[in-house]
Design a protein around this motif. Structure first.
Motif, short mmCIF file in Angstrom:
data_model
loop_
_atom_site.label_atom_id
_atom_site.label_comp_id
_atom_site.label_asym_id
_atom_site.label_seq_id
_atom_site.Cartn_x
_atom_site.Cartn_y
_atom_site.Cartn_z
N ASN A 102 -39.94 -14.80 -7.04
CA ASN A 102 -40.34 -13.51 -7.69
C ASN A 102 -41.51 -13.19 -6.98
OD1 ASN A 102 -42.63 -12.62 -9.94
ND2 ASN A 102 -40.69 -11.94 -10.46
N ALA A 103 -41.68 -11.90 -6.54
CA ALA A 103 -42.93 -11.30 -5.69
C ALA A 103 -43.45 -10.18 -6.47
CB ALA A 103 -42.57 -11.03 -4.38
N THR A 104 -44.64 -9.83 -6.73
CA THR A 104 -45.17 -8.80 -7.30
C THR A 104 -46.38 -8.23 -6.28
OG1 THR A 104 -44.84 -9.42 -9.57
CG2 THR A 104 -46.46 -7.69 -9.24
N ASN A 153 -44.96 -3.17 -7.74
CA ASN A 153 -43.42 -3.34 -7.28
C ASN A 153 -43.18 -4.79 -7.60
OD1 ASN A 153 -43.62 -0.66 -6.39
ND2 ASN A 153 -44.23 -1.17 -4.22
N LYS A 154 -42.00 -4.89 -8.18
CA LYS A 154 -41.58 -6.16 -8.13
C LYS A 154 -39.98 -6.86 -7.64
CE LYS A 154 -43.99 -6.63 -12.97
NZ LYS A 154 -43.44 -6.75 -14.37
N SER A 155 -40.32 -8.09 -7.27
CA SER A 155 -38.80 -8.42 -6.67
C SER A 155 -38.48 -9.62 -7.14
CB SER A 155 -38.91 -8.40 -5.05
OG SER A 155 -39.32 -7.00 -4.36
N ASP A 156 -36.97 -9.64 -7.33
CA ASP A 156 -36.48 -11.02 -7.78
C ASP A 156 -35.33 -11.24 -6.81
OD1 ASP A 156 -37.72 -11.94 -10.48
OD2 ASP A 156 -37.34 -9.75 -10.84
N VAL A 201 -25.39 -22.71 4.73
CA VAL A 201 -25.03 -21.50 4.46
C VAL A 201 -25.50 -20.86 3.10
CG1 VAL A 201 -22.78 -21.55 5.88
CG2 VAL A 201 -22.74 -22.24 3.48
N ASN A 202 -25.68 -19.55 3.02
CA ASN A 202 -26.34 -19.12 1.65
C ASN A 202 -25.95 -17.85 1.41
OD1 ASN A 202 -28.53 -21.31 1.48
ND2 ASN A 202 -28.86 -20.72 3.55
N TYR A 203 -25.98 -17.53 0.11
CA TYR A 203 -25.55 -16.16 -0.48
C TYR A 203 -26.79 -15.51 -1.33
CZ TYR A 203 -23.57 -12.43 -3.02
OH TYR A 203 -23.59 -11.07 -4.03
N ALA A 204 -27.13 -14.63 -1.24
CA ALA A 204 -28.45 -14.18 -1.98
C ALA A 204 -28.35 -12.67 -2.74
CB ALA A 204 -29.74 -13.91 -1.28
N THR A 205 -28.75 -12.53 -3.84
CA THR A 205 -28.81 -11.21 -4.55
C THR A 205 -30.23 -10.90 -4.96
OG1 THR A 205 -27.90 -9.83 -6.45
CG2 THR A 205 -28.33 -12.21 -6.61
N ALA A 206 -30.49 -9.66 -4.72
CA ALA A 206 -31.97 -9.32 -5.02
C ALA A 206 -32.09 -8.09 -5.84
CB ALA A 206 -32.94 -9.14 -3.60
N LYS A 207 -33.13 -7.86 -6.56
CA LYS A 207 -33.61 -6.81 -7.42
C LYS A 207 -34.68 -6.37 -7.24
CE LYS A 207 -33.21 -4.76 -12.09
NZ LYS A 207 -33.25 -5.08 -13.48
N THR A 208 -34.99 -5.31 -6.66
CA THR A 208 -36.47 -4.60 -6.81
C THR A 208 -36.72 -3.54 -7.70
OG1 THR A 208 -36.41 -5.06 -4.47
CG2 THR A 208 -38.22 -3.70 -5.15
N THR A 209 -37.89 -3.41 -8.27
CA THR A 209 -37.95 -2.38 -9.12
C THR A 209 -39.26 -1.70 -8.59
OG1 THR A 209 -37.24 -3.62 -11.09
CG2 THR A 209 -38.86 -1.90 -11.67
N PHE A 266 -43.85 -16.43 -6.14
CA PHE A 266 -43.59 -17.75 -6.73
C PHE A 266 -42.36 -18.08 -6.22
CE2 PHE A 266 -41.44 -20.02 -9.98
CZ PHE A 266 -42.45 -21.30 -9.97
N THR A 267 -42.06 -19.12 -5.79
CA THR A 267 -40.83 -19.88 -5.38
C THR A 267 -40.45 -21.19 -5.92
OG1 THR A 267 -41.00 -18.63 -3.34
CG2 THR A 267 -39.23 -20.19 -3.39
#
Length: 203
Positions: free
Chosen positions: A76-78, A90-93, A119-127, A52-53
């Motif tokens: 958000n991806a699952t 596995n989940k990613s935000d 120009v972009n800055y990104a942060t990601a968390k994966t479980t 979902f975006t």
């Protein structure tokens, strides 16, 4: 009589065309909002991936041809898979914040073309499910820039359809861990997967 009707028709067309030029399209001082919302689901055997975006943007015309703005994006991806009747997830935000500048050709008309630099800055968390009842978390940070031409077509005074495609993209992503190295990616060329469609609201 025919000459009078012809002159009247020409005058009416010119009047309507002038009003359209004044009310449809972009001008200096206009603010606009655009964005995209998307959902996708893919399933193959025991594997399933849902994503979902949402990506809102806001821009402002500093001149009649130049607009600057800011963009936010959340994805958000699952990914779900089954092994021996046991389900693993596995989940990613991913959060992205960026700035952009656009140059428009024919901004004050119903149809306009633009070129965007962002120009972009990104942060990601994966479980990740570790398979023994627990999870493993990992984080990463990155930045990037891109060039994306696009078009606008006004359906009314305030609403327009927008389409753009990334033709040049660079990104660098580094895991948030000691000793980790960055992964760089550079793409140039037309890729239909990079086409973005959206609705624009001008106010």
């Amino acid at each position: 009589m025919k000459k009078i009707l012809l002159v009247g028709a020409v005058a009416l067309f010119a009047s309507v065309n002038a009003q359209e030029t004044e009310t449809v399209g972009f001008n200096k001082g206009n603010t606009f909002m655009t964005g995209a919302v998307g959902y996708s689901s893919q399933k193959e055997g025991d594997f399933k991936n849902d994503s979902f975006t949402i990506a809102p943007s806001v821009g402002y015309f500093v001149t009649s041809n130049v607009a600057v703005g800011a963009r936010l994006e959340y994805m958000n991806a699952t990914a779900t898979t089954k092994v021996l009747d046991k389900e693993f997830k596995n989940k990613s935000d991913v959060f992205t914040a960026g700035l952009f500048g656009r140059y428009y050709w024919m901004p004050a008309s119903r149809f306009s073309i633009f070129s965007e630099l962002n120009v972009n800055y990104a942060t990601a968390k994966t479980t990740v499910d570790n398979g023994i009842g627990g999870t493993i978390d990992s984080k990463a940070n990155g930045f990037g820039f891109g060039i994306a031409p696009g078009v606008n077509y006004f359906l009314s005074k305030n609403f327009a359809l927008e389409a753009s495609v990334g033709i040049l993209n660079y990104s660098s992503v580094k895991p948030d861990a000691d000793g980790a190295e960055s992964t760089e990616n550079f793409n140039i060329g037309l890729n239909l997967r990079d086409i973005s469609l959206g609705l624009v609201y001008k106010f």
